[in-house]
Design an enzyme around this catalytic site. Sequence first.
Site, PDB file in Angstrom:
ATOM      1  N   THR A 153       0.852  -1.187   0.000  1.00 15.25           N
ATOM      2  CA  THR A 153       0.000   0.000   0.000  1.00 15.25           C
ATOM      3  C   THR A 153       0.890   1.239   0.000  1.00 15.25           C
ATOM      4  O   THR A 153       1.968   1.242   0.575  1.00 15.25           O
ATOM      5  CB  THR A 153      -0.949   0.019   1.209  1.00 15.25           C
ATOM      6  N   TYR A 158       1.069  12.271  15.234  1.00 13.70           N
ATOM      7  CA  TYR A 158       1.711  11.285  14.359  1.00 13.70           C
ATOM      8  C   TYR A 158       2.324  10.154  15.173  1.00 13.70           C
ATOM      9  O   TYR A 158       2.135   8.971  14.864  1.00 13.70           O
ATOM     10  CB  TYR A 158       2.784  11.978  13.524  1.00 13.70           C
TER      11      TYR A 158
END
Length: 249
Positions: free
Chosen positions: A12, A150
């Site tokens: 991906t 993050y």
Amino acid sequence: MTRFNNHTVLVTGGSSGIGLAAAKAYANEGARVVITGRDEEALARAQAEIGHGAIALRNDTGSIAEAKRLATALQEKDLQLDAIFINAGVAKFAPLSDVAEALWDATFDANVKGPYFQIQALTPLLRPGAAIVINGSINAHIGMPNSSVYAASKAALISLAKTLSAELLPRGARVNVVSPGPIATPLYGKLGMDKATLDATASAIQGQIPLGRFGTPEELASTVLHLSAKESAFIVGSELIVDGGMSNL
């Protein structure tokens, strides 16, 4: 080497950077590679670079519907998977005072929710002995300012690798994490900084790396392939850190 002859591998976010390097490495060792991404032009360029009959599918990693659509597309092509590199994601940085709900949601959708439901949707397509490698980050460990959202998303992924390993082992599938430090990829050009600020930031980061340089996508790809291959069959639910020693400081 031909460790992946007669294997089908999904990457991906495979149209650039680490994902593209891994896709090329898999293909060079005999795999049929499927890559996903959001930019159709970038996907077409990457597909041509990879060669070896690579398949490119447009897909948005942050959507549950897209996760199901990806599984359906692979089923329609009668593909089963020997390895998956869950690489797609986003990196957005801001100090605590500037973090808005939209940044939180976008980060966790792309970095946690999307990958989780992709793995769920793709599990029926895994062949016995399949390997899943998740792209983590040393930000989950080092407490870097402005990276709270993050870093939290990557810490969640690392935790998922452990629990999903326990769940998927009865199917003969392994889940592990590769956590890169600073890698020289186009990501650093997408942080919204002008060139002077970007250069200064890169120089400051490089100064924190004992090896004195950024890693390359190819160096990270070699670790991804190692975790995907039979040679690592006894590595389960683990995290391999590839950061030039940065997190050891």
